[in-house]
Design a protein around this motif. Structure first.
Motif, PDB file in Angstrom:
ATOM      1  N   LEU A  55      -7.241  68.755  53.182  1.00  0.00           N
ATOM      2  CA  LEU A  55      -8.354  68.287  52.319  1.00  0.00           C
ATOM      3  C   LEU A  55      -7.866  67.617  50.846  1.00  0.00           C
ATOM      4  N   ALA A  56      -6.893  68.233  50.230  1.00  0.00           N
ATOM      5  CA  ALA A  56      -6.480  67.831  49.093  1.00  0.00           C
ATOM      6  C   ALA A  56      -5.603  66.534  49.324  1.00  0.00           C
ATOM      7  N   LEU A  57      -4.886  66.422  50.350  1.00  0.00           N
ATOM      8  CA  LEU A  57      -4.037  65.202  50.596  1.00  0.00           C
ATOM      9  C   LEU A  57      -5.041  64.121  50.864  1.00  0.00           C
ATOM     10  N   SER A  58      -6.019  64.379  51.772  1.00  0.00           N
ATOM     11  CA  SER A  58      -6.914  63.192  52.198  1.00  0.00           C
ATOM     12  C   SER A  58      -7.615  62.531  50.710  1.00  0.00           C
ATOM     13  N   PHE A  59      -7.964  63.327  49.693  1.00  0.00           N
ATOM     14  CA  PHE A  59      -8.402  62.865  48.443  1.00  0.00           C
ATOM     15  C   PHE A  59      -7.493  62.221  47.846  1.00  0.00           C
ATOM     16  N   LEU A  60      -5.913  62.838  48.014  1.00  0.00           N
ATOM     17  CA  LEU A  60      -5.103  62.010  47.135  1.00  0.00           C
ATOM     18  C   LEU A  60      -4.788  60.529  47.679  1.00  0.00           C
ATOM     19  N   LEU A  61      -4.863  60.508  49.016  1.00  0.00           N
ATOM     20  CA  LEU A  61      -4.695  59.101  49.570  1.00  0.00           C
ATOM     21  C   LEU A  61      -5.639  58.034  49.323  1.00  0.00           C
ATOM     22  N   LEU A  62      -6.511  58.609  48.445  1.00  0.00           N
ATOM     23  CA  LEU A  62      -7.538  57.537  47.979  1.00  0.00           C
ATOM     24  C   LEU A  62      -6.861  56.433  46.895  1.00  0.00           C
ATOM     25  N   VAL A  63      -5.754  57.027  46.460  1.00  0.00           N
ATOM     26  CA  VAL A  63      -4.879  56.419  45.364  1.00  0.00           C
ATOM     27  C   VAL A  63      -4.370  55.175  46.076  1.00  0.00           C
ATOM     28  N   PRO A  64      -3.467  55.239  47.240  1.00  0.00           N
ATOM     29  CA  PRO A  64      -2.825  54.056  47.839  1.00  0.00           C
ATOM     30  C   PRO A  64      -3.700  53.302  48.623  1.00  0.00           C
ATOM     31  N   ASN A  65      -5.034  54.114  48.934  1.00  0.00           N
ATOM     32  CA  ASN A  65      -6.120  53.329  49.819  1.00  0.00           C
ATOM     33  C   ASN A  65      -6.410  52.262  48.887  1.00  0.00           C
ATOM     34  N   LEU A  66      -7.064  52.503  47.497  1.00  0.00           N
ATOM     35  CA  LEU A  66      -7.445  51.603  46.510  1.00  0.00           C
ATOM     36  C   LEU A  66      -6.451  50.662  46.038  1.00  0.00           C
ATOM     37  N   TRP A  67      -5.233  51.184  45.921  1.00  0.00           N
ATOM     38  CA  TRP A  67      -3.992  50.052  45.464  1.00  0.00           C
ATOM     39  C   TRP A  67      -3.959  49.035  46.701  1.00  0.00           C
ATOM     40  N   MET A  68      -3.861  49.277  47.671  1.00  0.00           N
ATOM     41  CA  MET A  68      -3.771  48.284  48.547  1.00  0.00           C
ATOM     42  C   MET A  68      -4.845  47.127  48.342  1.00  0.00           C
ATOM     43  N   GLU A  69      -6.175  47.469  48.089  1.00  0.00           N
ATOM     44  CA  GLU A  69      -7.059  46.504  48.000  1.00  0.00           C
ATOM     45  C   GLU A  69      -7.043  45.833  46.518  1.00  0.00           C
ATOM     46  N   PHE A  70      -6.527  46.546  45.484  1.00  0.00           N
ATOM     47  CA  PHE A  70      -6.002  45.991  44.425  1.00  0.00           C
ATOM     48  C   PHE A  70      -5.023  45.035  44.366  1.00  0.00           C
ATOM     49  N   LEU A  71      -4.138  45.217  45.338  1.00  0.00           N
ATOM     50  CA  LEU A  71      -2.993  44.372  45.478  1.00  0.00           C
ATOM     51  C   LEU A  71      -3.607  43.000  46.096  1.00  0.00           C
ATOM     52  N   LYS A  72      -4.535  43.200  46.811  1.00  0.00           N
ATOM     53  CA  LYS A  72      -5.033  41.907  47.589  1.00  0.00           C
ATOM     54  C   LYS A  72      -5.698  41.220  46.427  1.00  0.00           C
ATOM     55  N   TRP A  73      -6.576  41.783  45.540  1.00  0.00           N
ATOM     56  CA  TRP A  73      -7.171  41.190  44.510  1.00  0.00           C
ATOM     57  C   TRP A  73      -6.229  40.572  43.572  1.00  0.00           C
ATOM     58  N   LYS A  74      -5.217  41.074  43.208  1.00  0.00           N
ATOM     59  CA  LYS A  74      -4.186  40.734  42.227  1.00  0.00           C
ATOM     60  C   LYS A  74      -3.331  39.398  42.911  1.00  0.00           C
ATOM     61  N   LYS A  75      -3.372  39.434  44.341  1.00  0.00           N
ATOM     62  CA  LYS A  75      -2.758  38.445  44.794  1.00  0.00           C
ATOM     63  C   LYS A  75      -3.497  37.049  44.659  1.00  0.00           C
ATOM     64  N   ILE A  76      -4.872  37.407  44.622  1.00  0.00           N
ATOM     65  CA  ILE A  76      -5.928  36.248  44.395  1.00  0.00           C
ATOM     66  C   ILE A  76      -5.846  35.660  43.191  1.00  0.00           C
ATOM     67  N   THR A  77      -5.689  36.666  42.128  1.00  0.00           N
ATOM     68  CA  THR A  77      -5.820  36.231  40.725  1.00  0.00           C
ATOM     69  C   THR A  77      -4.356  35.718  40.316  1.00  0.00           C
ATOM     70  N   ASP A  78      -3.081  35.807  40.807  1.00  0.00           N
ATOM     71  CA  ASP A  78      -2.056  35.444  40.380  1.00  0.00           C
ATOM     72  C   ASP A  78      -1.782  33.829  39.893  1.00  0.00           C
ATOM     73  N   PRO A  79      -2.334  32.962  40.745  1.00  0.00           N
ATOM     74  CA  PRO A  79      -2.592  31.689  40.374  1.00  0.00           C
ATOM     75  C   PRO A  79      -3.201  31.561  39.147  1.00  0.00           C
ATOM     76  N   LEU A  80      -4.285  32.197  38.794  1.00  0.00           N
ATOM     77  CA  LEU A  80      -5.228  31.675  37.644  1.00  0.00           C
ATOM     78  C   LEU A  80      -4.708  32.186  36.510  1.00  0.00           C
ATOM     79  N   HIS A  81      -3.626  32.820  36.399  1.00  0.00           N
ATOM     80  CA  HIS A  81      -2.855  33.357  35.168  1.00  0.00           C
ATOM     81  C   HIS A  81      -4.115  33.911  34.055  1.00  0.00           C
ATOM     82  N   VAL A  82      -4.457  35.006  34.422  1.00  0.00           N
ATOM     83  CA  VAL A  82      -5.504  35.688  33.787  1.00  0.00           C
ATOM     84  C   VAL A  82      -4.647  37.041  33.112  1.00  0.00           C
ATOM     85  N   GLU A  83      -5.623  37.691  32.072  1.00  0.00           N
ATOM     86  CA  GLU A  83      -5.089  38.795  31.562  1.00  0.00           C
ATOM     87  C   GLU A  83      -4.978  40.049  32.611  1.00  0.00           C
TER      88      GLU A  83
END
Length: 307
Positions: A55-83
């Protein structure tokens, strides 16, 4: 005098921002209540937690779960050169708006708050492409699970195969649907103006989406392990079927708490997995991966004035 007016305007803007954030927070809480109020909690009695570590590990895996989604978003914003801070805030704003939209596809709405009008079509289209990329591993792994459980001589296998083929063709070759000549239709012209800007996004999106799919599949499996089930391969293939069955069912909000619960009961019917364990595992995976990030986003993101 001018400084006074600017100070008043800044104070007023800060008040509006706070009000907007409170409204979003209230909407998140109301949506959570609306989705959970119809759950049949009586059927979720008689639970026996065997492995707290799962149960604890399932909760902890939320971090890489969200991180993968964030990396997709970061890939989108990279050409925009924002803060970087703006990228992070826009990501969490997208989590909040995605939570309150059909199947979570409205995540671009929160993100757009932080960007100028000329970047709108790029943000919308790239976000839609990222969302579509998440559907591909669901279809492919789901197709594999269908073959294992039902064989390849039924309509489900044919439907899933056709769906996967169409989505893959649209994902990789959808650009060819746009006319080469400048269109007279404003929306088509806008799409033509960004053609080529998202070509380098497709494979990274697919990689991050596949990793994310495997992560939240593992989270779901671990919830069943929590209640003492240990046949990992059986559990993971059934879970791929659940995600396949729920991927095309429209839902007013993201999460599909009642839809996933119903699909899980259907998939695990006639197996050793008990009904209470199925219901509670389905509800917990919703709380971890959908409700908790939405709740967190209400405290983390804060719309700021466009520069």
């Amino acid at each position: 005098m001018q400084m006074k007016e600017e100070a008043k305007a800044t104070k007023k803007r800060a008040g509006l921002i706070t009000l907007f954030k409170l409204l979003v927070f209230a909407a998140v809480i109301w949506t959570l209540y609306f989705q959970l109020r119809n759950v049949d909690w009586e059927r979720a009695k008689g639970l026996d937690i065997k492995h707290w570590w799962a149960l604890a590990l399932s909760f902890l895996l939320l971090v890489p779960n969200l991180w993968m989604e964030f990396l997709k978003w970061k890939k989108i914003t990279d050409p925009l050169h924002v803060e970087p801070k703006l990228v992070t805030n826009a990501f969490w704003a997208g989590v909040a708006s995605g939570f309150m939209s059909p199947n979570g596809w409205g995540n671009f709405l929160g993100r757009l708050i932080y960007f100028q009008k000329r970047q709108t079509i790029y943000i919308i289209f790239s976000t839609a492409l990222a969302n579509l990329s998440q559907l591909i591993p669901t279809l492919l792994f789901g197709l594999f699970a269908v073959v294992l459980k039902y064989g390849h001589s039924n309509s489900l296998w044919i439907t899933t195969s056709l769906g996967a083929a169409v989505i893959l063709l649209l994902y990789f070759f959808g650009d060819y649907l746009l006319p080469q000549r400048r269109s007279r239709i404003p929306f088509v012209r806008r799409l033509q103006s960004i053609r080529g800007r998202y070509q380098n996004l497709k494979w990274p999106f697919l990689l991050f989406s596949t990793i994310r799919f495997l992560v939240f599949s593992l989270q779901y499996v671990l919830l069943f392990v929590t209640f003492g089930y240990e046949d990992f391969w059986f559990l993971v293939t059934q879970i791929w079927l659940i995600y396949l069955f729920t991927s095309f069912i429209p839902s007013l909000w993201s999460g599909k708490v009642l839809i996933r619960e119903t699909a899980a009961l259907f998939v695990f019917a006639g197996t050793a997995v008990s009904v209470p364990d199925v219901i509670v595992s389905s509800i917990i995976i919703y709380l971890i991966n959908i409700a908790l990030p939405a709740f967190m986003s209400s405290f983390i993101w804060l719309p700021k004035r466009k520069k």
